[in-house]
Design a protein around this motif. Structure first.
Motif, mmCIF file in Angstrom:
data_model
loop_
_atom_site.group_PDB
_atom_site.id
_atom_site.type_symbol
_atom_site.label_atom_id
_atom_site.label_comp_id
_atom_site.label_asym_id
_atom_site.label_seq_id
_atom_site.Cartn_x
_atom_site.Cartn_y
_atom_site.Cartn_z
ATOM 1 N N ILE A 1 6.703 4.803 -0.852
ATOM 2 C CA ILE A 1 5.457 4.140 -0.216
ATOM 3 C C ILE A 1 4.580 4.886 -0.990
ATOM 4 O O ILE A 1 4.737 6.020 -1.422
ATOM 5 N N ILE A 2 3.679 4.105 -1.376
ATOM 6 C CA ILE A 2 2.299 4.774 -2.217
ATOM 7 C C ILE A 2 1.327 4.395 -1.336
ATOM 8 O O ILE A 2 0.785 3.430 -0.920
ATOM 9 N N GLY A 3 0.415 5.745 -1.293
ATOM 10 C CA GLY A 3 -0.681 5.750 -0.742
ATOM 11 C C GLY A 3 -1.780 6.670 -0.658
ATOM 12 O O GLY A 3 -1.369 7.846 -1.552
ATOM 13 N N ASP A 4 -3.084 6.624 -0.017
ATOM 14 C CA ASP A 4 -3.699 7.588 -0.496
ATOM 15 C C ASP A 4 -4.275 8.545 0.445
ATOM 16 O O ASP A 4 -5.037 9.419 0.135
ATOM 17 N N THR A 5 -3.542 8.396 1.839
ATOM 18 C CA THR A 5 -3.790 9.306 2.896
ATOM 19 C C THR A 5 -2.641 10.070 3.283
ATOM 20 O O THR A 5 -1.441 9.731 2.848
ATOM 21 N N ALA A 6 -2.701 11.264 3.950
ATOM 22 C CA ALA A 6 -1.569 11.767 4.746
ATOM 23 C C ALA A 6 -0.906 11.063 5.732
ATOM 24 O O ALA A 6 0.318 11.430 5.628
ATOM 25 N N TYR A 7 -1.470 10.040 6.328
ATOM 26 C CA TYR A 7 -0.757 9.142 7.077
ATOM 27 C C TYR A 7 0.339 8.404 6.316
ATOM 28 O O TYR A 7 1.315 8.102 6.914
ATOM 29 N N ASP A 8 -0.139 7.971 5.252
ATOM 30 C CA ASP A 8 0.996 7.217 4.266
ATOM 31 C C ASP A 8 2.105 8.043 4.169
ATOM 32 O O ASP A 8 3.483 7.741 4.116
ATOM 33 N N GLY B 1 -8.066 1.886 0.156
ATOM 34 C CA GLY B 1 -7.715 3.351 -0.668
ATOM 35 C C GLY B 1 -6.592 3.470 -1.865
ATOM 36 O O GLY B 1 -6.683 4.248 -2.289
ATOM 37 N N THR B 2 -6.001 2.364 -1.697
ATOM 38 C CA THR B 2 -4.810 2.286 -2.580
ATOM 39 C C THR B 2 -4.820 1.176 -3.615
ATOM 40 O O THR B 2 -5.214 1.357 -4.920
ATOM 41 N N LEU B 3 -4.821 0.210 -3.051
ATOM 42 C CA LEU B 3 -4.990 -1.216 -3.894
ATOM 43 C C LEU B 3 -6.382 -1.786 -3.961
ATOM 44 O O LEU B 3 -6.972 -2.015 -4.798
ATOM 45 N N VAL B 4 -7.319 -1.557 -2.752
ATOM 46 C CA VAL B 4 -8.585 -1.904 -2.707
ATOM 47 C C VAL B 4 -9.545 -0.808 -2.340
ATOM 48 O O VAL B 4 -9.104 0.000 -1.428
ATOM 49 N N ASP B 5 -10.789 -0.798 -2.738
ATOM 50 C CA ASP B 5 -11.807 0.104 -2.512
ATOM 51 C C ASP B 5 -12.803 -0.508 -1.225
ATOM 52 O O ASP B 5 -13.537 -1.209 -1.560
ATOM 53 N N SER B 6 -12.271 -0.210 -0.087
ATOM 54 C CA SER B 6 -12.986 -0.882 1.051
ATOM 55 C C SER B 6 -13.834 0.063 1.826
ATOM 56 O O SER B 6 -14.205 -0.330 3.101
ATOM 57 N N GLN B 7 -13.953 1.160 1.439
ATOM 58 C CA GLN B 7 -14.428 2.409 2.375
ATOM 59 C C GLN B 7 -15.957 2.093 2.756
ATOM 60 O O GLN B 7 -16.235 2.256 4.121
#
Length: 232
Positions: free
Chosen positions: A171-178, A15-21
């Motif tokens: 930290i660089i991330g796409d979710t609230a968890y990050d 979700g940040t580096l790769v689109d794996s959804q």
């Protein structure tokens, strides 16, 4: 400059580096179906990407529906499905736009790069190898040796390995968890708008900033860290 402190930039992977959804959702549905459970589907699965696998499965299932033995079975079925999917000729888990250019730009500043992901190390190694990114990151933290995000254990380990203090790490991330993980570790937390949690969710989690493209990142970090150096 010689007296500059070490700086560490840690990236989430999915979700940040790769689109794996789509790959993750496919394998999650397969694993749930293998145990006669209702498949969560893409939209629901997107909300848990970033968590360690057992924690993600617990969140996707109805409350109290799964005991530890079933969670273990679903986890094993997911891993087997992903391993099989990765062997197919048309397997597709692309880098998001601008990743290579952004990593090169950060390299010119001599900043240390790392990854902290809910993936297992085997999965992360496969992503890095497929995209020819081996050796680009000096610290790789995965779910194999740490509690699930948003626990800050992975970031503490990344800082310990690199000798970087929290004020000089991000930290660089796409979710609230990050974002929550970064804040718990005392680090800057930057969200990305193209991932699996929306901008409002990232801001509510406490993101210091949210970027819309990776080319914004080097300048933003220069500003946040007050280095004032131009891009090379």
């Amino acid at each position: 400059m010689a007296n500059d402190p070490l700086r560490l930039v840690v990236f989430d992977c999915d979700g940040t580096l790769v689109d794996s959804q789509h790959a993750i959702a496919h394998c999650m549905d397969h694993a749930f179906a293998a145990h006669d459970l209702d498949c969560p589907g893409l939209e629901k699965t997107r909300t848990i990407i970033g968590l360690s696998l057992p924690e993600a499965i617990r969140k996707l299932a109805a409350p109290g529906m799964l005991d530890d033995a079933v969670i273990e079975g679903v986890t094993a079925a997911y891993k087997a499905a992903f391993f099989e999917l990765r062997q197919t000729p048309d397997f597709y888990e692309p880098l998001f736009p601008g990743v290579r250019e952004m990593l090169a730009a950060l390299d010119t500043r001599n900043w240390l790069l790392g990854v902290a992901t809910g993936k297992a190390r085997r999965g992360l190694d496969a992503v890095l190898a497929r995209n020819e990114l081996e050796g680009r990151f000096v610290t790789l933290q995965t779910c194999d040796n740490h509690p699930s995000k948003p626990h800050p254990s992975m970031l503490h380990a990344a800082m310990d390995e690199t000798g970087v203090d929290a004020p000089n790490a991000v930290i660089i991330g796409d979710t609230a968890y990050d974002i929550e993980m970064g804040r718990a570790a005392g680090m800057l937390s930057i969200g990305v708008s193209w991932g699996y949690h929306d901008i409002e969710t990232l801001n509510n989690a406490g993101a210091h900033a949210v970027i819309d493209h990776f080319d914004q990142l080097p300048g933003l970090l220069e500003t946040m860290w007050g280095t004032g150096r131009d891009a090379a």
